[in-house]
Motif scaffolding. Structure first.
Motif, PDB file in Angstrom:
ATOM      1  N   GLY A 195     -10.555 -12.926   3.859  1.00  0.00           N
ATOM      2  CA  GLY A 195     -10.298 -11.595   4.407  1.00  0.00           C
ATOM      3  C   GLY A 195      -9.584 -10.649   3.476  1.00  0.00           C
ATOM      4  N   GLY A 196      -9.585 -10.958   2.184  1.00  0.00           N
ATOM      5  CA  GLY A 196      -8.816 -10.158   1.239  1.00  0.00           C
ATOM      6  C   GLY A 196      -9.609  -9.167   0.428  1.00  0.00           C
ATOM      7  N   VAL A 197     -10.917  -9.044   0.689  1.00  0.00           N
ATOM      8  CA  VAL A 197     -11.764  -8.125  -0.070  1.00  0.00           C
ATOM      9  C   VAL A 197     -12.625  -7.312   0.886  1.00  0.00           C
ATOM     10  CG1 VAL A 197     -13.519  -7.890  -1.865  1.00  0.00           C
ATOM     11  CG2 VAL A 197     -11.869  -9.765  -1.991  1.00  0.00           C
TER      12      VAL A 197
ATOM     13  N   ALA B 217      -5.448  -8.215  -3.278  1.00  0.00           N
ATOM     14  CA  ALA B 217      -5.199  -8.413  -4.702  1.00  0.00           C
ATOM     15  C   ALA B 217      -5.306  -7.083  -5.426  1.00  0.00           C
ATOM     16  CB  ALA B 217      -6.192  -9.414  -5.290  1.00  0.00           C
ATOM     17  N   LEU B 218      -4.669  -7.022  -6.568  1.00  0.00           N
ATOM     18  CA  LEU B 218      -4.834  -5.925  -7.507  1.00  0.00           C
ATOM     19  C   LEU B 218      -5.599  -6.498  -8.687  1.00  0.00           C
ATOM     20  CD1 LEU B 218      -4.226  -3.034  -8.481  1.00  0.00           C
ATOM     21  CD2 LEU B 218      -2.034  -3.871  -9.354  1.00  0.00           C
ATOM     22  N   LEU B 219      -6.688  -5.839  -9.067  1.00  0.00           N
ATOM     23  CA  LEU B 219      -7.575  -6.367 -10.088  1.00  0.00           C
ATOM     24  C   LEU B 219      -7.449  -5.625 -11.411  1.00  0.00           C
ATOM     25  CD1 LEU B 219     -10.870  -6.682  -7.973  1.00  0.00           C
ATOM     26  CD2 LEU B 219      -8.956  -8.293  -8.122  1.00  0.00           C
ATOM     27  N   THR B 220      -7.951  -6.248 -12.453  1.00  0.00           N
ATOM     28  CA  THR B 220      -8.139  -5.548 -13.720  1.00  0.00           C
ATOM     29  C   THR B 220      -9.368  -4.648 -13.568  1.00  0.00           C
ATOM     30  OG1 THR B 220      -9.664  -7.175 -14.667  1.00  0.00           O
ATOM     31  CG2 THR B 220      -7.291  -7.606 -14.936  1.00  0.00           C
ATOM     32  N   PRO B 221      -9.553  -3.673 -14.449  1.00  0.00           N
ATOM     33  CA  PRO B 221     -10.768  -2.859 -14.375  1.00  0.00           C
ATOM     34  C   PRO B 221     -12.044  -3.688 -14.507  1.00  0.00           C
ATOM     35  CG  PRO B 221      -9.124  -1.775 -15.734  1.00  0.00           C
ATOM     36  CD  PRO B 221      -8.593  -3.150 -15.438  1.00  0.00           C
TER      37      PRO B 221
ATOM     38  N   ASP C 162      -2.205 -11.427  -6.793  1.00  0.00           N
ATOM     39  CA  ASP C 162      -2.630 -11.600  -5.403  1.00  0.00           C
ATOM     40  C   ASP C 162      -1.398 -11.635  -4.515  1.00  0.00           C
ATOM     41  OD1 ASP C 162      -1.744 -14.170  -6.163  1.00  0.00           O
ATOM     42  OD2 ASP C 162      -3.187 -15.183  -4.887  1.00  0.00           O
ATOM     43  N   PHE C 163      -1.553 -11.268  -3.239  1.00  0.00           N
ATOM     44  CA  PHE C 163      -0.405 -11.104  -2.355  1.00  0.00           C
ATOM     45  C   PHE C 163      -0.882 -10.989  -0.915  1.00  0.00           C
ATOM     46  CE2 PHE C 163      -1.378  -7.296  -4.920  1.00  0.00           C
ATOM     47  CZ  PHE C 163      -2.077  -6.553  -3.984  1.00  0.00           C
ATOM     48  N   LEU C 164       0.058 -11.014   0.007  1.00  0.00           N
ATOM     49  CA  LEU C 164      -0.199 -10.655   1.396  1.00  0.00           C
ATOM     50  C   LEU C 164       0.415  -9.281   1.634  1.00  0.00           C
ATOM     51  CD1 LEU C 164       0.580 -14.019   3.239  1.00  0.00           C
ATOM     52  CD2 LEU C 164      -1.614 -13.162   2.416  1.00  0.00           C
ATOM     53  N   ILE C 165      -0.177  -8.518   2.536  1.00  0.00           N
ATOM     54  CA  ILE C 165       0.307  -7.173   2.861  1.00  0.00           C
ATOM     55  C   ILE C 165       0.670  -7.139   4.334  1.00  0.00           C
ATOM     56  CG2 ILE C 165      -0.197  -4.700   2.816  1.00  0.00           C
ATOM     57  CD1 ILE C 165      -2.485  -5.324   0.855  1.00  0.00           C
TER      58      ILE C 165
END
Length: 292
Positions: A185-187, A46-50, A57-60
């Motif tokens: 498993g995303g963090v 995921a890409l978060l706010t500050p 959120d996404f898969l890579i």
């Protein structure tokens, strides 16, 4: 034994991240550990706010020349703009992929694709099946798996208890722990800094995550997304996506545990419901609730 099912995930889009600095660019930006992505071929992220809330959120997926982000179609253009904003002087190529290139889901079995660009086991929960990237028309034409619908896949995902952005929660609204992203498993809690990392790390190390997505089941049809889950007439959470009598809901774990301990019925709209933690999750109901 049921045959494998296959469907084109028409609600997903792909963004290419390539170039000399692609690895470092993503490693310093998203929640996932890109080192592990390189090793395993795929990960959630995921890409978060500050402030540490989920912005996308996404898969890579690892490719020969970089990475592909598998993201919701609705917000993929916004994700690309945000990635471009963070690029600055990094040697990174960012590209929204052609519509002919898409994501195929295969579950309840396996399938072989001669023309696939890549095929990986879903990195969140293996039981979700495979994600296959390639020219959609060719992939569908060459395979003999049972054709299924996007709704069929969503039922499969929901039954396994895996939440997704937009379908279960709004962006900029909840933290990665709320969305079980740490469980899926995303963090990474060891790779170093990324946008929003300080808040996420604090929640993890203090064990202060009070809300989680859990499974909701009923003998009645569940109502629409956003309907409160209540205990004794008081809201303890909110329903996300659902299919018939099973759904996902973001609930206060302590409040739900208290209702279980006290034998207090839970409701979602007029439907009486039960909640349970997905089989893959390592978190549990609090042993003793201190909620007021």
């Amino acid at each position: 034994m049921p045959s494998a099912k296959i469907t084109h995930l028409t609600d997903r889009a792909l963004i290419r991240v390539a170039g000399d600095d692609a690895h470092h660019f993503l490693q310093n930006l998203v929640t996932a550990d890109i080192e592990k992505t390189d090793e395993n071929g795929a990960c959630a992220g995921a890409l978060l706010t500050p402030q540490g809330k989920i912005l996308f959120d996404f898969l890579i997926y690892k490719t020969a020349d970089g990475y592909l982000l598998d993201a919701p179609l609705e917000t993929a253009p916004d994700l690309l703009k945000r990635l471009t904003f963070y690029r600055l002087r990094a040697k990174v190529d960012l590209e929204y992929m052609d519509e002919d290139l898409g994501v195929i889901a295969v579950w309840n079995g396996t399938a072989v694709f001669e023309t696939a660009l890549l095929a990986v086991t879903d990195p969140r929960v293996p039981a979700l099946g495979e994600r296959v990237v390639g020219k959609v028309g060719s992939l569908l034409a060459e395979n003999t798996a049972e054709a299924a619908s996007l709704e069929d896949y969503d039922f499969h995902r929901i039954a396994l208890g895996v939440p997704e952005g937009l379908k279960d929660f709004d962006y900029s609204d909840i933290f990665p722990h709320d969305a079980d992203l740490d469980q899926l498993g995303g963090v990474s809690f060891s790779k170093g800094c990324y946008v929003g990392q300080e808040v996420v790390s604090r929640v993890h190390h203090r064990g202060t995550s009070r809300k989680r997505f859990v499974l909701v089941e009923s003998s009645d049809k569940l109502p629409e997304k956003g309907t409160p889950v209540t205990s004794g007439g008081k809201s303890i959470g909110e329903l996300g996506s659902s299919t018939g009598q099973i759904g996902l809901a973001l609930v206060r774990l302590d409040k739900a545990a208290q209702a279980k301990d006290n034998g207090t019925p839970l409701q979602c709209g007029v439907a009486k419901v039960q909640v349970r933690i997905p089989d893959w999750a390592s978190f549990s109901w609090p042993e003793q609730s201190t909620a007021n």
